[in-house]
Design a protein around this motif. Structure first.
Motif, mmCIF file in Angstrom:
data_model
loop_
_atom_site.group_PDB
_atom_site.id
_atom_site.type_symbol
_atom_site.label_atom_id
_atom_site.label_comp_id
_atom_site.label_asym_id
_atom_site.label_seq_id
_atom_site.Cartn_x
_atom_site.Cartn_y
_atom_site.Cartn_z
ATOM 1 N N PRO A 1 15.293 -8.316 -8.177
ATOM 2 C CA PRO A 1 14.921 -7.329 -7.271
ATOM 3 C C PRO A 1 13.976 -6.602 -7.744
ATOM 4 O O PRO A 1 13.987 -6.061 -9.072
ATOM 5 C CB PRO A 1 16.346 -6.545 -6.942
ATOM 6 C CG PRO A 1 17.085 -6.700 -8.081
ATOM 7 C CD PRO A 1 16.841 -8.019 -8.437
ATOM 8 N N VAL A 2 12.960 -5.851 -6.861
ATOM 9 C CA VAL A 2 11.946 -4.842 -7.218
ATOM 10 C C VAL A 2 12.239 -3.694 -6.398
ATOM 11 O O VAL A 2 12.615 -3.600 -5.311
ATOM 12 C CB VAL A 2 10.427 -5.504 -7.296
ATOM 13 C CG1 VAL A 2 10.485 -6.402 -8.277
ATOM 14 C CG2 VAL A 2 10.407 -5.961 -5.872
ATOM 15 N N ALA A 3 11.662 -2.645 -6.997
ATOM 16 C CA ALA A 3 11.760 -1.196 -6.210
ATOM 17 C C ALA A 3 10.643 -0.904 -5.096
ATOM 18 O O ALA A 3 11.046 -0.369 -4.022
ATOM 19 C CB ALA A 3 11.439 -0.133 -7.238
ATOM 20 N N GLY A 4 9.648 -1.979 -4.969
ATOM 21 C CA GLY A 4 9.050 -2.015 -3.627
ATOM 22 C C GLY A 4 8.009 -0.857 -3.493
ATOM 23 O O GLY A 4 7.946 0.044 -4.343
ATOM 24 N N ARG A 5 7.904 -0.871 -2.098
ATOM 25 C CA ARG A 5 6.660 0.384 -1.861
ATOM 26 C C ARG A 5 7.248 1.757 -1.966
ATOM 27 O O ARG A 5 6.656 2.740 -2.218
ATOM 28 C CB ARG A 5 6.074 0.242 -0.343
ATOM 29 C CG ARG A 5 7.079 0.091 0.747
ATOM 30 C CD ARG A 5 6.297 -0.128 2.025
ATOM 31 N NE ARG A 5 5.831 -1.696 1.863
ATOM 32 C CZ ARG A 5 6.607 -2.618 2.694
ATOM 33 N NH1 ARG A 5 8.005 -2.345 3.032
ATOM 34 N NH2 ARG A 5 6.273 -3.791 2.640
ATOM 35 N N ASP A 6 8.702 1.538 -1.869
ATOM 36 C CA ASP A 6 9.215 3.004 -1.960
ATOM 37 C C ASP A 6 9.096 3.513 -3.390
ATOM 38 O O ASP A 6 9.233 4.788 -3.619
ATOM 39 C CB ASP A 6 10.751 2.947 -1.261
ATOM 40 C CG ASP A 6 11.036 2.732 0.276
ATOM 41 O OD1 ASP A 6 9.898 2.825 0.736
ATOM 42 O OD2 ASP A 6 11.955 2.915 0.797
ATOM 43 N N GLY A 7 9.529 2.828 -4.285
ATOM 44 C CA GLY A 7 9.312 2.953 -5.759
ATOM 45 C C GLY A 7 8.050 3.552 -5.988
ATOM 46 O O GLY A 7 7.968 4.533 -6.774
ATOM 47 N N ILE A 8 7.197 2.634 -5.396
ATOM 48 C CA ILE A 8 5.677 3.041 -5.625
ATOM 49 C C ILE A 8 5.552 4.399 -5.486
ATOM 50 O O ILE A 8 4.696 5.392 -6.148
ATOM 51 C CB ILE A 8 4.791 2.153 -5.168
ATOM 52 C CG1 ILE A 8 4.725 0.917 -5.774
ATOM 53 C CG2 ILE A 8 3.189 2.544 -5.364
ATOM 54 C CD1 ILE A 8 4.131 -0.347 -4.853
ATOM 55 N N ALA A 9 5.721 4.816 -4.120
ATOM 56 C CA ALA A 9 5.592 6.156 -3.421
ATOM 57 C C ALA A 9 6.147 7.106 -4.210
ATOM 58 O O ALA A 9 5.777 8.270 -4.533
ATOM 59 C CB ALA A 9 6.241 6.207 -2.018
ATOM 60 N N THR A 10 7.386 7.036 -4.813
ATOM 61 C CA THR A 10 8.235 7.875 -5.379
ATOM 62 C C THR A 10 7.620 8.145 -6.834
ATOM 63 O O THR A 10 7.448 9.607 -7.145
ATOM 64 C CB THR A 10 9.750 7.457 -5.818
ATOM 65 O OG1 THR A 10 10.181 7.615 -4.392
ATOM 66 C CG2 THR A 10 10.445 8.606 -6.613
ATOM 67 N N LEU A 11 7.084 7.305 -7.458
ATOM 68 C CA LEU A 11 6.338 7.287 -8.880
ATOM 69 C C LEU A 11 5.168 8.077 -8.807
ATOM 70 O O LEU A 11 4.898 8.875 -9.424
ATOM 71 C CB LEU A 11 6.372 6.107 -9.458
ATOM 72 C CG LEU A 11 7.656 5.407 -9.830
ATOM 73 C CD1 LEU A 11 7.430 3.880 -10.546
ATOM 74 C CD2 LEU A 11 8.339 6.423 -11.084
ATOM 75 N N LYS A 12 4.511 7.722 -7.794
ATOM 76 C CA LYS A 12 3.152 8.276 -7.552
ATOM 77 C C LYS A 12 3.343 9.790 -7.310
ATOM 78 O O LYS A 12 2.519 10.628 -7.446
ATOM 79 C CB LYS A 12 2.342 7.610 -6.381
ATOM 80 C CG LYS A 12 1.867 6.271 -6.763
ATOM 81 C CD LYS A 12 0.737 5.556 -5.881
ATOM 82 C CE LYS A 12 -0.444 6.184 -5.691
ATOM 83 N NZ LYS A 12 -1.319 5.541 -5.113
ATOM 84 N N GLY A 13 4.207 10.014 -6.542
ATOM 85 C CA GLY A 13 4.568 11.704 -6.077
ATOM 86 C C GLY A 13 4.571 12.323 -7.501
ATOM 87 O O GLY A 13 4.181 13.660 -7.709
ATOM 88 N N GLN A 14 5.424 11.784 -8.414
ATOM 89 C CA GLN A 14 5.563 12.681 -9.705
ATOM 90 C C GLN A 14 4.237 12.454 -10.443
ATOM 91 O O GLN A 14 4.045 13.605 -11.207
ATOM 92 C CB GLN A 14 6.854 11.939 -10.494
ATOM 93 C CG GLN A 14 8.156 11.950 -9.799
ATOM 94 C CD GLN A 14 9.100 11.255 -10.454
ATOM 95 O OE1 GLN A 14 9.024 10.084 -10.989
ATOM 96 N NE2 GLN A 14 10.530 12.012 -10.643
#
Length: 805
Positions: free
Chosen positions: A718-731
């Motif tokens: 499994p991967v974190a997908g677009r939600d993971g991308i959004a969270t990391l980019k926010g930081q």
């Protein structure tokens, strides 16, 4: 110290008495090696009785270079004081005294310690030069047979040398056990020294420093000229002589000089033991070197100033080495280099020859007094002072007989510091016939008038491929299976496992050129066809500095990112070949394992790492992403950790563990730190002695094969997908707004986040390796086309440092 049924000794806990700089750092290195420590000092006059020790432990976390492999290890050092806790000595199998260099203070302490020391424990003094025999007189007779000197060099984590000094009463078996512990468990290079003032390392090393003082004054050279001439150009530490003195501490240097002055009144070289007036003047002013901010040098902002002794003030350090002398020092043939220095009329060349001559003269004259063999002197200078060759080795490689005659001529003409002649063995008998002190039979023992073999202690059978001195027999005896210009495939001889193939790289810094990558895949073919396992490892550091950027630049210049794509794909194919090989592949890591070198190691079945291993996926510093499976491995590892831990915890929590170190190009500060980051697994062994690395790696590979190892299945994860991308980019946005990262850093880190999360997918969606590797390639090649990335790469190729843009 416990004895097992097999007769082996085990040091389960160490007491270090004295929480000053050396004592605290010895304690730190013991916990680096997984040995629990009780650290003692005087009770504090106010507050917590262990306040002095707590302060010392807190300093260990802040000190640079770091004494601890990971800051959390400080918690494993137990504080104690002499008033309340002496009963705790009964828990300890080794007691190391490391208080100030005062015979009376040490005697007083020994009388306090003796009644509570565990029966059978070893007691040792970490003194830099006091008489071990005299120190032992304060101990009851029952303890004297278990007492010796154990002199660590500063800083204990990084300097290999430990001098082991017995008295006439010390049990030989105890010395063997302690040497084994120091060598294998603490990773040290042990030299046995005679109980003479300053032992071997400081006796020869400090004489050499005093010779530099005298000869620099004679030939009118400035401090920075001397440091340029006595640093890396001479095969010594980069800091040269005076910068090194500042680092060590001018008060420490003065103490060792006074020991020689006071305790060696009849030494023929005694006139050079006088305290240099400039050193006395600096100490009087409190200018003790680096620890006080000024010594022979002082830093003002970014500028380095050096002391002008005539003016008594600091001036810009800008003197250079003459080109003629620089060329002589760059001469590769040691015979021509030394002959050229001897014959040159240039003051700088005459200075270098004089400094070398003095050390050769002193070492030969005193060899029989201070050591059993010439090897012990050479190893002490290599391990304790960072010299690439010891004095005898350097002399022998430059032509024994000719250099001996040069020295004798200088003695006769009055140019040498002392009129004492060279010993007779230099010119006559076995040494003259062998043209040196190191031979295949062993090294010269002047007392026995014979060449003495290396130690036969079993611990040294573990040192596969350990460096040998000029003239000595090789320790390897390897069987070469395949060799070309890029790699060597070889095996160790019996009794080592002969079914394990080893592949070593020949490229500079062991970079991964296309030829090396082909060589690695060929090694896998050979191993699968005729062997049980494969080890990827080098005889010398580093493991690998990563992809060979220089070999990619012509491709990029001629065809742009598309021309580099086949090389990028080949790197990914190579690491997959290692991961899915039909035999276990073990990476033997030491020194740098960066970029592609780190990715190669991650894809092996197991890693065996020397404690001083510096791992990192550092491509973001060049404006790139890891492109040889590093992001894919990290994403898969995060999914594995989630499955092993709390499956209900968000995948992103595990992914962040890798994402931020990769985005920040973090390099581990030790193998333990690499384990904390996640690049080493808990099952990956850490080896303290660099020379034991291949021994352990080959056996680890052999055991994996014997245990029925099977390659992993290429399962989706499994991967974190677009939600993971959004969270990391926010930081990352917060870091950019706060000014911690540049716009291009943000772009690169966002690209890393995009790839590690699997791209524009639903959270938890499962992907295979092929999907992830394709995202890596796209990201790598896309960034390669970016002008700011190209600026960084070109800056790195020119200067060795990436441009910050």
């Amino acid at each position: 110290m416990q004895t097992s049924h097999s007769g082996q000794f085990h040091i389960r806990k160490v007491a270090v008495c004295g929480a000053g700089v050396m004592g605290a750092q010895i304690a730190a290195h013991c916990v680096n090696a997984g040995v629990p420590v009780v650290l003692f000092d005087l009770p504090a006059k106010q507050g917590d009785p262990n306040g002095i020790v707590h302060k010392a432990i807190a300093m260990l976390r802040k000190a640079s270079p770091a004494p601890l492999g990971a800051p959390a290890l400080a918690e494993l050092i137990e504080p104690a004081n002499y008033q309340d806790d002496l009963h705790r000595l009964a828990e300890c199998d080794l007691v190391i005294e490391a208080i100030a260099e005062r015979m009376d203070w040490k005697h007083d302490l020994y009388k306090k310690l003796a009644p509570t020391i565990k029966p059978g424990a070893i007691v040792a003094s970490n003194t830099s030069g006091l008489s071990i025999t005299q120190l032992g007189q304060a101990l009851p007779e029952s303890l004297r047979s278990r007492f010796c000197g154990v002199h660590f060099f500063n800083p204990p984590r990084y300097m290999p040398l430990v001098e082991l000094i017995p008295t006439a009463d010390t049990q030989p078996a105890l010395l063997d056990q302690l040497e084994t512990f120091l060598t294998s468990r603490l990773g040290k290079g042990v030299v046995r020294a005679k109980d003479t003032p300053n032992f071997i390392g400081n006796r020869i090393g400090v004489f050499g420093i005093l010779s530099v003082f005298a000869q620099a004054q004679k030939f009118g050279l400035s401090y920075e000229q001397v440091d340029e001439l006595t640093g890396t150009r001479l095969g010594r530490a980069k800091s040269g002589t005076f910068r090194t003195a500042d680092v060590v501490g001018l008060d420490t240097l003065a103490h060792v000089i006074r020991t020689m002055q006071d305790q060696l009144p009849n030494d023929p070289f005694h006139k050079v033991f006088a305290m240099p007036p400039v050193l006395e003047a600096l100490i009087e002013k409190g200018a003790l070197g680096q620890k006080t901010g000024a010594g022979f040098y002082r830093k003002e902002g970014k500028a380095i100033l050096r002391l002008d002794p005539e003016k008594g003030e600091y001036v810009p350090a800008d003197a250079k080495v003459d080109e003629e002398v620089a060329a002589l020092l760059a001469e590769r043939d040691p015979v021509n280099r030394l002959r050229g220095l001897h014959e040159s009329q240039h003051p700088q060349a005459q200075f270098v020859w004089a400094v070398l001559r003095d050390t050769f003269h002193y070492s030969a004259f005193h060899l029989a007094d201070i050591a059993d063999t010439a090897r012990q002197v050479d190893q002490a200078m290599i391990w304790g002072f960072g010299h690439s060759q010891g004095p005898f080795e350097l002399w022998q490689s430059a032509g024994w007989r000719e250099v001996a005659q040069f020295i004798a001529d200088d003695i006769e003409s009055g140019k040498a510091i002392a009129s004492a002649p060279l010993p007779d063995w230099v010119f006559n008998g076995p040494v003259d016939q062998a043209q040196g002190v190191h031979t295949a039979k062993g090294s010269w023992n002047p007392a026995a008038q014979a060449f003495e073999p290396r130690s036969a202690l079993p611990v040294y059978q573990r040192q596969v491929g350990a460096p040998r001195l000029v003239g000595e027999a090789s320790s390897l005896g390897e069987d070469v299976v395949f060799e070309d210009d890029a790699v060597k495939c070889w095996t160790l001889p019996a009794p080592h496992p002969t079914d394990v193939l080893i592949v070593s790289f020949k490229s500079k810094m062991h970079t991964l050129s296309p030829e090396v990558m082909k060589g690695v895949e060929h090694a896998v073919d050979l191993a699968e066809g005729s062997f049980s396992a494969l080890v990827v490892g080098q005889l010398a550091d580093p493991f690998s500095a990563g992809a060979d950027l220089k070999s990619m630049l012509p491709l990029f210049a001629s065809g742009g990112p598309k021309a580099v794509e086949p090389v990028e794909r080949a790197m990914q194919e190579m690491v997959l070949r290692l991961r899915y090989a039909q035999v276990p592949v073990v990476a033997a890591l030491a020194g740098m394992a960066l970029g592609g070198g780190c990715e190669l190691a991650l894809h092996c079945a197991r890693r065996v790492a020397h404690f001083e291993t510096y791992m990192g996926l550092v491509e973001s510093g060049l404006g790139l992403v890891p492109g040889a499976g590093g992001l894919t491995w990290s994403a898969r590892r995060a999914a594995e950790l989630q499955a092993e831990g709390a499956p209900d915890a968000p995948l992103l929590a595990y992914l962040k563990r890798f994402a931020f170190p990769i985005a920040q190009a973090t390099v581990s500060t030790s193998a333990l730190n690499a384990r904390e980051i996640g690049f080493l697994l808990p099952s990956d062994p850490i080896v303290m002695n660099r020379n034991e690395l291949l021994y352990v790696a080959v056996r680890e590979a052999h055991v994996l094969a014997e245990a029925g190892w099977r390659a992993p299945m290429p399962l989706p994860f499994p991967v974190a997908g677009r939600d993971g991308i959004a969270t990391l980019k926010g930081q990352l946005v917060n870091m950019r707004v706060g000014g911690y990262i540049s716009e291009h850093d943000f772009h690169v880190a966002s690209t890393i986040a995009h790839v590690m999360c699997g791209g524009d997918l639903d959270p938890g969606e499962r992907v295979d390796e092929g999907w992830m590797l394709a995202r890596e390639r796209e990201a790598f090649l896309g960034l390669l086309a970016h002008p700011k990335t190209q600026e960084r790469i070109m800056g790195f190729v020119k200067t060795g440092k990436p441009v910050r843009n």
